[in-house]
Scaffold this motif. Structure first.
Motif, PDB file in Angstrom:
ATOM      1  N   PHE A 173       0.845  -1.204   0.000  1.00 32.21           N
ATOM      2  CA  PHE A 173       0.000   0.000   0.000  1.00 32.21           C
ATOM      3  C   PHE A 173       0.877   1.250   0.000  1.00 32.21           C
ATOM      4  CE2 PHE A 173      -3.905  -2.259   1.599  1.00 32.21           C
ATOM      5  CZ  PHE A 173      -4.809  -1.677   0.743  1.00 32.21           C
ATOM      6  N   GLY A 174       1.872   1.266   0.858  1.00 28.50           N
ATOM      7  CA  GLY A 174       2.747   2.427   0.935  1.00 28.50           C
ATOM      8  C   GLY A 174       3.473   2.686  -0.370  1.00 28.50           C
ATOM      9  N   GLN A 175       3.989   1.616  -0.987  1.00 26.41           N
ATOM     10  CA  GLN A 175       4.698   1.770  -2.254  1.00 26.41           C
ATOM     11  C   GLN A 175       3.759   2.244  -3.358  1.00 26.41           C
ATOM     12  OE1 GLN A 175       8.149   1.344  -2.794  1.00 26.41           O
ATOM     13  NE2 GLN A 175       7.502   2.435  -4.663  1.00 26.41           N
ATOM     14  N   ALA A 176       2.562   1.657  -3.426  1.00 24.20           N
ATOM     15  CA  ALA A 176       1.607   2.055  -4.455  1.00 24.20           C
ATOM     16  C   ALA A 176       1.199   3.515  -4.293  1.00 24.20           C
ATOM     17  CB  ALA A 176       0.367   1.158  -4.401  1.00 24.20           C
ATOM     18  N   ALA A 177       1.020   3.959  -3.047  1.00 17.03           N
ATOM     19  CA  ALA A 177       0.668   5.359  -2.805  1.00 17.03           C
ATOM     20  C   ALA A 177       1.807   6.280  -3.222  1.00 17.03           C
ATOM     21  CB  ALA A 177       0.321   5.562  -1.336  1.00 17.03           C
ATOM     22  N   ALA A 178       3.038   5.895  -2.896  1.00 17.69           N
ATOM     23  CA  ALA A 178       4.191   6.701  -3.293  1.00 17.69           C
ATOM     24  C   ALA A 178       4.295   6.778  -4.808  1.00 17.69           C
ATOM     25  CB  ALA A 178       5.467   6.120  -2.686  1.00 17.69           C
ATOM     26  N   ASP A 179       4.043   5.650  -5.484  1.00 21.86           N
ATOM     27  CA  ASP A 179       4.073   5.640  -6.942  1.00 21.86           C
ATOM     28  C   ASP A 179       2.940   6.488  -7.515  1.00 21.86           C
ATOM     29  OD1 ASP A 179       6.312   4.003  -7.036  1.00 21.86           O
ATOM     30  OD2 ASP A 179       5.134   2.152  -7.125  1.00 21.86           O
ATOM     31  N   ALA A 180       1.765   6.413  -6.891  1.00 19.36           N
ATOM     32  CA  ALA A 180       0.636   7.223  -7.360  1.00 19.36           C
ATOM     33  C   ALA A 180       0.969   8.711  -7.275  1.00 19.36           C
ATOM     34  CB  ALA A 180      -0.610   6.907  -6.535  1.00 19.36           C
ATOM     35  N   LYS A 181       1.593   9.105  -6.197  1.00 20.76           N
ATOM     36  CA  LYS A 181       2.004  10.506  -6.031  1.00 20.76           C
ATOM     37  C   LYS A 181       2.995  10.893  -7.124  1.00 20.76           C
ATOM     38  CE  LYS A 181       3.878  13.728  -2.585  1.00 20.76           C
ATOM     39  NZ  LYS A 181       4.454  13.849  -1.220  1.00 20.76           N
ATOM     40  N   ALA A 182       3.944   9.994  -7.409  1.00 22.14           N
ATOM     41  CA  ALA A 182       4.932  10.256  -8.451  1.00 22.14           C
ATOM     42  C   ALA A 182       4.300  10.307  -9.839  1.00 22.14           C
ATOM     43  CB  ALA A 182       6.023   9.190  -8.412  1.00 22.14           C
ATOM     44  N   MET A 183       3.173   9.622 -10.020  1.00 20.27           N
ATOM     45  CA  MET A 183       2.478   9.622 -11.305  1.00 20.27           C
ATOM     46  C   MET A 183       1.543  10.820 -11.446  1.00 20.27           C
ATOM     47  SD  MET A 183       3.861   7.120 -12.748  1.00 20.27           S
ATOM     48  CE  MET A 183       5.275   7.387 -11.673  1.00 20.27           C
ATOM     49  N   ASN A 184       1.607  11.751 -10.501  1.00 25.04           N
ATOM     50  CA  ASN A 184       0.806  12.986 -10.513  1.00 25.04           C
ATOM     51  C   ASN A 184      -0.676  12.749 -10.245  1.00 25.04           C
ATOM     52  OD1 ASN A 184       3.024  14.698 -11.052  1.00 25.04           O
ATOM     53  ND2 ASN A 184       2.900  14.177 -13.238  1.00 25.04           N
ATOM     54  N   LEU A 185      -1.006  11.597  -9.674  1.00 26.73           N
ATOM     55  CA  LEU A 185      -2.370  11.403  -9.187  1.00 26.73           C
ATOM     56  C   LEU A 185      -2.543  12.243  -7.929  1.00 26.73           C
ATOM     57  CD1 LEU A 185      -2.410   7.573  -9.782  1.00 26.73           C
ATOM     58  CD2 LEU A 185      -3.802   9.224 -11.020  1.00 26.73           C
ATOM     59  N   ASP A 186      -3.771  12.659  -7.645  1.00 27.35           N
ATOM     60  CA  ASP A 186      -4.011  13.664  -6.605  1.00 27.35           C
ATOM     61  C   ASP A 186      -4.222  13.080  -5.215  1.00 27.35           C
ATOM     62  OD1 ASP A 186      -4.175  16.188  -8.283  1.00 27.35           O
ATOM     63  OD2 ASP A 186      -5.664  14.921  -9.278  1.00 27.35           O
ATOM     64  N   GLY A 187      -4.422  11.768  -5.110  1.00 28.52           N
ATOM     65  CA  GLY A 187      -4.641  11.161  -3.810  1.00 28.52           C
ATOM     66  C   GLY A 187      -4.882   9.676  -3.964  1.00 28.52           C
ATOM     67  N   VAL A 188      -4.971   8.990  -2.831  1.00 25.55           N
ATOM     68  CA  VAL A 188      -5.311   7.569  -2.839  1.00 25.55           C
ATOM     69  C   VAL A 188      -6.631   7.366  -2.112  1.00 25.55           C
ATOM     70  CG1 VAL A 188      -2.948   6.743  -3.018  1.00 25.55           C
ATOM     71  CG2 VAL A 188      -3.944   7.105  -0.764  1.00 25.55           C
ATOM     72  N   TYR A 189      -7.278   6.293  -2.476  1.00 18.59           N
ATOM     73  CA  TYR A 189      -8.637   6.007  -2.003  1.00 18.59           C
ATOM     74  C   TYR A 189      -8.638   4.548  -1.576  1.00 18.59           C
ATOM     75  CZ  TYR A 189     -13.809   5.714  -2.745  1.00 18.59           C
ATOM     76  OH  TYR A 189     -15.163   5.543  -2.623  1.00 18.59           O
ATOM     77  N   LEU A 190      -8.795   4.292  -0.296  1.00 18.48           N
ATOM     78  CA  LEU A 190      -8.686   2.945   0.240  1.00 18.48           C
ATOM     79  C   LEU A 190     -10.032   2.231   0.198  1.00 18.48           C
ATOM     80  CD1 LEU A 190      -6.269   3.542   3.247  1.00 18.48           C
ATOM     81  CD2 LEU A 190      -5.747   2.960   0.873  1.00 18.48           C
ATOM     82  N   HIS A 191     -10.001   1.024  -0.327  1.00 20.91           N
ATOM     83  CA  HIS A 191     -11.207   0.246  -0.565  1.00 20.91           C
ATOM     84  C   HIS A 191     -11.496  -0.597   0.676  1.00 20.91           C
ATOM     85  CE1 HIS A 191     -13.644  -2.880  -2.706  1.00 20.91           C
ATOM     86  NE2 HIS A 191     -14.037  -1.833  -3.384  1.00 20.91           N
ATOM     87  N   GLY A 192     -12.162   0.021   1.652  1.00 24.10           N
ATOM     88  CA  GLY A 192     -12.337  -0.633   2.942  1.00 24.10           C
ATOM     89  C   GLY A 192     -13.748  -1.086   3.252  1.00 24.10           C
ATOM     90  N   HIS A 193     -14.582  -1.243   2.233  1.00 24.68           N
ATOM     91  CA  HIS A 193     -15.987  -1.589   2.501  1.00 24.68           C
ATOM     92  C   HIS A 193     -16.388  -2.840   1.736  1.00 24.68           C
ATOM     93  CE1 HIS A 193     -18.737  -0.081  -0.976  1.00 24.68           C
ATOM     94  NE2 HIS A 193     -17.588  -0.462  -1.472  1.00 24.68           N
ATOM     95  N   GLU A 194     -17.667  -3.181   1.845  1.00 25.99           N
ATOM     96  CA  GLU A 194     -18.334  -4.174   0.987  1.00 25.99           C
ATOM     97  C   GLU A 194     -17.822  -5.595   1.176  1.00 25.99           C
ATOM     98  OE1 GLU A 194     -19.343  -4.590  -3.746  1.00 25.99           O
ATOM     99  OE2 GLU A 194     -18.457  -2.734  -3.029  1.00 25.99           O
ATOM    100  N   GLY A 195     -16.997  -5.827   2.193  1.00 29.60           N
ATOM    101  CA  GLY A 195     -16.541  -7.182   2.437  1.00 29.60           C
ATOM    102  C   GLY A 195     -15.364  -7.624   1.606  1.00 29.60           C
ATOM    103  N   TYR A 196     -14.639  -6.688   0.976  1.00 37.03           N
ATOM    104  CA  TYR A 196     -13.389  -7.034   0.316  1.00 37.03           C
ATOM    105  C   TYR A 196     -12.325  -7.299   1.380  1.00 37.03           C
ATOM    106  CZ  TYR A 196     -15.182  -5.836  -4.324  1.00 37.03           C
ATOM    107  OH  TYR A 196     -15.901  -5.813  -5.498  1.00 37.03           O
ATOM    108  N   LEU A 197     -11.110  -7.635   0.945  1.00 36.33           N
ATOM    109  CA  LEU A 197     -10.111  -8.119   1.893  1.00 36.33           C
ATOM    110  C   LEU A 197      -9.799  -7.115   2.996  1.00 36.33           C
ATOM    111  CD1 LEU A 197      -8.284 -10.391   2.760  1.00 36.33           C
ATOM    112  CD2 LEU A 197      -6.538  -9.552   1.164  1.00 36.33           C
ATOM    113  N   MET A 198      -9.757  -5.819   2.676  1.00 40.92           N
ATOM    114  CA  MET A 198      -9.468  -4.848   3.730  1.00 40.92           C
ATOM    115  C   MET A 198     -10.562  -4.874   4.794  1.00 40.92           C
ATOM    116  SD  MET A 198      -8.492  -0.802   3.628  1.00 40.92           S
ATOM    117  CE  MET A 198      -6.731  -1.062   3.781  1.00 40.92           C
ATOM    118  N   GLU A 199     -11.812  -4.998   4.373  1.00 38.49           N
ATOM    119  CA  GLU A 199     -12.860  -5.092   5.383  1.00 38.49           C
ATOM    120  C   GLU A 199     -12.857  -6.454   6.066  1.00 38.49           C
ATOM    121  OE1 GLU A 199     -16.979  -3.503   6.516  1.00 38.49           O
ATOM    122  OE2 GLU A 199     -17.230  -4.541   4.602  1.00 38.49           O
TER     123      GLU A 199
END
Length: 757
Positions: free
Chosen positions: A200-226
């Motif tokens: 997660f940390g690496q992907a967020a750092a890469d997203a920032k480097a790719m000029n994306l404006d933020g990260v959005y964590l998928h923490g609902h609906e019974g996926y693995l994070m939930e």
């Protein structure tokens, strides 16, 4: 474990309300495309999230970008064009569909050959250029974009990994697979979970480097994070992740450590799984639900959210539910407008009362979700301080220009979502990619320009039938410069949409019919389109046309079995268009348990007062080949209403006062009300499923009225006649007169044909 179920009253009240909300005319009014509150000053005011400013309060929801990328996971032209179209349309913040960061750890997300139908940012630098191109394109139109990162799918992922690669799906604890409940998902080790946190940390750092404006964590609906952050799924007894909050908090801290304090983090969460409130005592009796009784309460979730803010989360969007009650997190057309506004309000009030601020010392925005594609409703929610932002998913697939049209007061020109979920969800479940039933350009923006190209040689075109296929063909061809005449035997346009939009739960279809009427009227005014209502086209009338398109729809099937002549029967379409036909009826039998049959049964029970309703279906499943969310809603609330569903049941004959059927009563017949597990695609075999045994018995079902909903036959006779008569002309057959299907197929075929004429 005690059999007593924990329930939140507000959730229990909502889940009950969702079954008959449409009886309240005021609630139905909220779901209309009106502009009484225009100008929408709240909706089009800016908002600060962390250090960035978003130009308005509209957020594009994460609609899974399945198969919209190269097989390496690199965003391709399809995905970039798709998001750019929404940025052009004026939305303030775009969120991508889920992007897994657990390839090699969660066995359900990677295809054989190490390929992926998910976009990836974790694979290697080979995918980076696609993300940079995407962010640059979206930014050109003043929109922000967050990448949605997911820990994986776990128990709700594709269990074919076991068959294809002999690898078990995994979860937080020993949980049943959602697709194949007989299959256990093994607990994931702490070592793997630690690796996912680092990813997660690496992907967020890469997203920032790719000029994306933020990260959005998928923490609902019974996926693995939930699964890791909800005690319903996480029943670990040892290790740091036995604390069900730990995984989410560790993830946020890792992202903050890698990106700094000024990079926005958004978190998607459900305030409650709502399983106990949905299924009540079934939570104690259904084997695949029993383990999930101890889910987070609203209080638990709010406290967890406060801890997430301390760790570094800047904003949330909130809803209810999970895969096991899929119609909640994916509300179909039958759910009420603004269905989760109360949930957003609970969250917003909690943050204000407890003075919860982000790490920038500013309020934490709460994004409302769920059936908010009605401009007046969205604006009112913001004015009433129920939420800070409005999330639109399917409405932006139906019309990317929704924000621009609302901002400029052109609400009547917004193409409304119909809530069918056949193209945006079911299409990729069946093996395709997300599309839209009412917008044929969705996910084809790289092929089809916004304005249809002018015809090189304009000609005279006849279109026979004014249903969705005929209208799409006629309007598009007229826009291209052709002279088009549309013939319709009835005195109004829309075809079967009139009956389809009759029930209260089909208010979105009624909105779409009004939109089509407006689109036809505008085309008559601006282009060379003539509409001839009440006119049955014949070969003699069509000789003057250069090209002919037949979109004549279907004829309702009549089951000509013994006793039909003495039965009191009607077609479902007749009943939907004229509810007076069921006045005084106490007992009704609906023959056919597809979408039309189920919705007709619900309509006559809920809105017409027929108390004793039975649905007879030959198939092993009620509403087979219907989106899981739409199907689940109907099954849940038909069960609550006492509507009797008989699957694996064949109609044998009619009587004057009922029907004779052959009913398979074997215990191997699936529960007709089963909504907690999906129907697998026909190409997928569940080797663990019990085969249905035939233990049929003859039964008589008394009924004052029999309603046929046995499908229809394509009206292809006219096309075949015209093809023979006009051998020197182009004659086409499309829509239901080619193959009885769905609005999705009708609009797509009509549009594509019109571009080629």
């Amino acid at each position: 474990m005690s059999n007593e179920l924990k329930k939140d009253k507000v959730v229990a009240d909502l889940t009950q309300y969702f079954g008959d909300w449409f009886k309240d005319e005021k609630e139905l009014e909220k779901g209309k495309m009106t502009k009484n509150l225009y100008p929408y000053e709240s909706m089009f005011s800016p908002i600060q999230v962390n250090k960035i400013t978003i130009k308005n309060r509209l957020v594009m929801a994460p609609m899974g970008n399945i198969s919209m990328c190269e097989e390496t996971g690199r965003p391709d032209d399809k995905m970039i064009s798709y998001f750019t179209e929404r940025a052009k349309g004026g939305v303030g913040l775009i969120t991508t569909g889920l992007v897994p960061i657990s390839h090699g750890l969660d066995h359900t997300i990677t295809e054989m050959g190490q390929l992926s139908y998910f976009p990836r940012i974790d694979r290697s630098r080979t995918v980076f250029a696609g993300w940079r191109d995407l962010s640059s394109s979206v930014h050109s139109y003043g929109a922000r974009i967050f990448i949605q990162l997911t820990a994986g799918l776990g128990r709700v992922g594709n269990p074919q990994c076991l068959v294809n690669e002999l690898k078990f799906p995994q979860s937080a604890s020993m949980n049943p697979s959602w697709y194949m409940p007989q299959l256990p998902c093994l607990p994931m080790s702490d070592h793997k979970l630690n690796k996912i946190v680092k990813n997660f940390g690496q992907a967020a750092a890469d997203a920032k480097a790719m000029n994306l404006d933020g990260v959005y964590l998928h923490g609902h609906e019974g996926y693995l994070m939930e699964q890791m952050t909800n005690p319903a799924f996480n029943r670990r007894k040892v290790g740091k992740y036995a604390d069900w909050q730990a995984f989410g908090i560790e993830t946020v801290k890792e992202i903050r450590n890698r990106t700094g304090k000024n990079f926005p983090i958004m978190y998607r969460i459900d305030l409650s799984l709502a399983l106990n409130e949905t299924y009540d005592e079934k939570m104690n009796s259904v084997s695949s639900l029993k383990k999930f009784r101890n889910g987070r309460t609203i209080k638990d979730t709010l406290e967890y959210m406060a801890n997430l803010v301390k760790a570094g989360v800047d904003m949330f969007d909130v809803d209810l539910g999970c895969y096991d009650n899929w119609w909640l997190p994916h509300p179909p057309g039958s759910m009420p407008p603004g269905c989760f506004l109360d949930i957003a309000k609970i969250t917003k009030d909690y943050f204000e009362e407890h003075h919860i601020l982000s790490n920038q010392g500013i309020p934490v925005p709460v994004v409302a979700v769920g059936k908010l594609g009605y401009p007046d409703l969205a604006e009112q929610a913001l004015r009433d301080n129920k939420c800070d932002m409005i999330m639109l998913g399917r409405p932006l697939l139906a019309d990317p220009e929704w924000p621009n049209k609302a901002r400029t007061g052109k609400v009547d020109e917004i193409r409304p979502c119909i809530g069918c979920q056949e193209a945006c969800l079911n299409e990729f479940v069946e093996g395709g990619h997300p599309q839209c039933a009412v917008n044929p350009r969705t996910a084809f923006e790289e092929f089809y320009p916004k304005d249809p190209p002018k015809a090189e040689k304009p000609c005279k075109i006849a279109v026979i039938g004014a249903g969705p296929a005929g209208i799409m063909t006629s309007v598009t061809a007229a826009q291209r410069g052709h002279s088009v005449t549309m013939f319709e035997s009835r005195d109004t346009i829309g075809g079967r949409l009139a009956s389809a939009g009759a029930p209260g739960i089909k208010y979105d279809v009624a909105n779409y019919l009004e939109y089509l009427k407006g689109a036809v009227a505008r085309a008559e005014k601006d282009y060379d389109l003539t509409v001839k209502l009440g006119t049955t086209a014949t070969a003699d009338m069509l000789s003057e046309f250069d090209k002919i398109v037949v979109a004549a729809g279907t004829s309702d099937t009549v089951l000509r079995l013994p006793g039909l002549e003495k039965a009191n029967w009607k077609q479902a379409v007749e009943v939907l268009e004229n509810p007076d036909l069921v006045k005084g009826v106490k007992k009704a039998v609906v023959i056919g348990g597809g979408v039309v049959g189920a919705e007709t049964a619900y309509f006559i029970n809920k809105e017409c007062g027929v108390e004793d309703v039975t649905v007879v279906e030959m198939d092993k499943y009620i509403m087979n080949h219907t989106c899981t969310a739409n199907r689940g809603y109907m099954l849940k609330y038909m069960y609550d209403a006492g509507i009797k569903l008989l699957n694996c049941t064949a109609l044998k004959s009619f009587e004057a006062n009922g029907v004779n059927v052959s009913h398979n009563k074997s215990k191997t017949v699936p529960d007709p009300y089963l909504s907690w597990n999906p129907i697998l695609p026909e190409s997928v075999i569940n080797p663990l499923e019990k085969k249905v045994k035939d233990e049929s018995v003859d039964e008589f079902i008394p009924a004052d009225l029999v309603i046929m909903a046995a499908g229809g036959r394509p009206n292809e006779a006219l096309f075949l006649e015209l093809q023979k008569t006009f051998g020197n002309k182009e004659v086409y057959n499309l829509g239901d007169s080619f193959k009885g299907g769905k609005i999705f197929e009708a609009t797509k075929s009509g549009y594509r044909l019109a571009l080629s004429l």
